[in-house]
Enzyme design. Structure first.
Site, short mmCIF file in Angstrom:
data_model
loop_
_atom_site.label_atom_id
_atom_site.label_comp_id
_atom_site.label_asym_id
_atom_site.label_seq_id
_atom_site.Cartn_x
_atom_site.Cartn_y
_atom_site.Cartn_z
N GLY A 203 0.52 -1.50 0.42
CA GLY A 203 -0.06 0.29 -0.34
C GLY A 203 0.91 1.19 0.01
CD GLN B 259 3.30 5.66 2.91
OE1 GLN B 259 2.05 5.41 2.34
NE2 GLN B 259 4.53 5.33 3.69
CB CYS C 79 5.34 2.26 8.01
SG CYS C 79 4.54 4.01 7.30
CG LEU C 80 6.44 1.08 2.30
CD1 LEU C 80 6.05 1.13 0.57
CD2 LEU C 80 7.87 0.26 2.45
CG HIS D 104 -0.80 1.07 7.11
ND1 HIS D 104 0.16 0.97 8.09
CD2 HIS D 104 0.31 1.99 6.84
CE1 HIS D 104 1.26 1.44 7.97
NE2 HIS D 104 1.15 2.09 7.35
CD GLU D 105 -1.54 2.78 2.62
OE1 GLU D 105 -0.10 1.26 2.84
OE2 GLU D 105 -0.62 3.96 2.63
CG HIS E 50 0.29 7.05 5.89
ND1 HIS E 50 1.36 7.08 6.38
CD2 HIS E 50 0.15 5.86 5.24
CE1 HIS E 50 2.20 6.35 6.49
NE2 HIS E 50 1.82 5.21 5.70
O1 K2U Z 1 1.21 2.46 4.19
C1 K2U Z 1 2.67 1.62 3.80
O2 K2U Z 1 3.81 2.19 4.10
C2 K2U Z 1 3.04 1.05 3.39
C3 K2U Z 1 2.64 -0.52 3.75
C4 K2U Z 1 1.28 -1.02 3.95
C5 K2U Z 1 0.51 -1.92 5.16
C6 K2U Z 1 1.22 -1.63 6.35
C7 K2U Z 1 0.38 -2.29 7.68
C8 K2U Z 1 0.03 -3.55 7.76
C9 K2U Z 1 -0.92 -3.63 6.55
C10 K2U Z 1 -0.16 -3.02 4.73
C11 K2U Z 1 4.03 -1.64 4.97
O3 K2U Z 1 4.80 -0.76 4.46
S1 K2U Z 1 3.58 -2.82 2.73
C12 K2U Z 1 4.59 -3.41 4.05
C13 K2U Z 1 3.93 -5.23 4.18
C14 K2U Z 1 3.69 -5.85 3.27
C15 K2U Z 1 2.85 -7.13 3.24
C16 K2U Z 1 2.54 -7.01 5.28
C17 K2U Z 1 2.27 -5.90 5.93
C18 K2U Z 1 3.44 -5.03 5.68
ZN ZN Z 2 2.47 3.29 6.41
#
Ligand code: K2U
Ligand code: ZN
Length: 172
Positions: free
Chosen positions: A48, A53, A96-97, A138-139, A142
């Site tokens: 996501g 971001q 989170c990225l 989560h998004e 943001h």
């Molecule tokens: O928003 C972001 O930074 C991307 C997030 C999305 C996400 C966070 C928590 C739970 C689900 C999605 C992640 O960094 S993407 C990396 C990731 C990959 C697989 C599972 C969870 C997170």
């Molecule tokens: Zn995030």
């Protein structure tokens, strides 16, 4: 299409804490932004990404929950709104990225009802659960200037920021 730098909480907290503005119209310029967001997300890699971001304060999210080896399933959310949340909650080990190398459990509503406009500006209204529900919340955080570490204790949050500062310092 272009891969854009992803802002992190150690260097760009002021931007990541801002509330993003609604989109006026879904046009080719917005679609070009969504294309860049998707390419940036795949490159990270992530499942996501919110426009803030990459430093764009617009209410736009991209997502792809397809697993390794599955056909990609990109999704685009313009002006998403959560209109209902279940009382039942579900835990998930989030990352989170924008908060690299930090992971911790966050409890969120297990199911949410969501309205949004898609890549072509078509309106949708769906109830979602599982990883879709976790990721969209989560998004959406943001878009409202909230990071997943803001749901943790003050001590854990402060430690997370110190960790990100170390990760960024060592990457430099
Ligand atoms: O928003 C972001 O930074 C991307 C997030 C999305 C996400 C966070 C928590 C739970 C689900 C999605 C992640 O960094 S993407 C990396 C990731 C990959 C697989 C599972 C969870 C997170
Ligand atoms: Zn995030």
């Amino acid at each position: 299409m272009a891969i854009r730098p992803i802002l992190n909480v150690a260097e760009s907290a002021a931007i990541l804490k801002q509330v993003s503005a609604p989109v006026e119209r879904v046009d080719d310029e917005l679609r070009a932004l969504m294309d860049d967001m998707l390419e940036t997300m795949y490159d990270a890699p992530g499942i996501g990404l919110a426009a803030v971001q990459i430093g764009v304060l617009k209410r736009v999210i991209v997502m792809d929950l397809a697993k390794e080896g599955e056909e990609p399933q990109p999704r685009f959310f313009v002006n998403p709104e959560i209109t209902w949340t279940s009382d039942e909650t579900a835990p998930y080990e989030e990352g989170c990225l924008s908060v690299p190398e930090v992971y911790d459990e966050v409890q969120r509503p297990a199911r949410v009802r969501l309205t949004w406009l898609d890549y072509d500006g078509v309106a949708h209204d769906e109830e979602v659960d599982g990883l879709f529900a976790t990721c969209i919340q989560h998004e959406m955080d943001h878009l409202n200037g909230v990071l997943f570490i803001d749901h943790l204790s003050r001590l854990k949050r402060d430690r997370a920021i110190q960790r990100v500062k170390k990760v960024i310092r060592e990457a430099a």
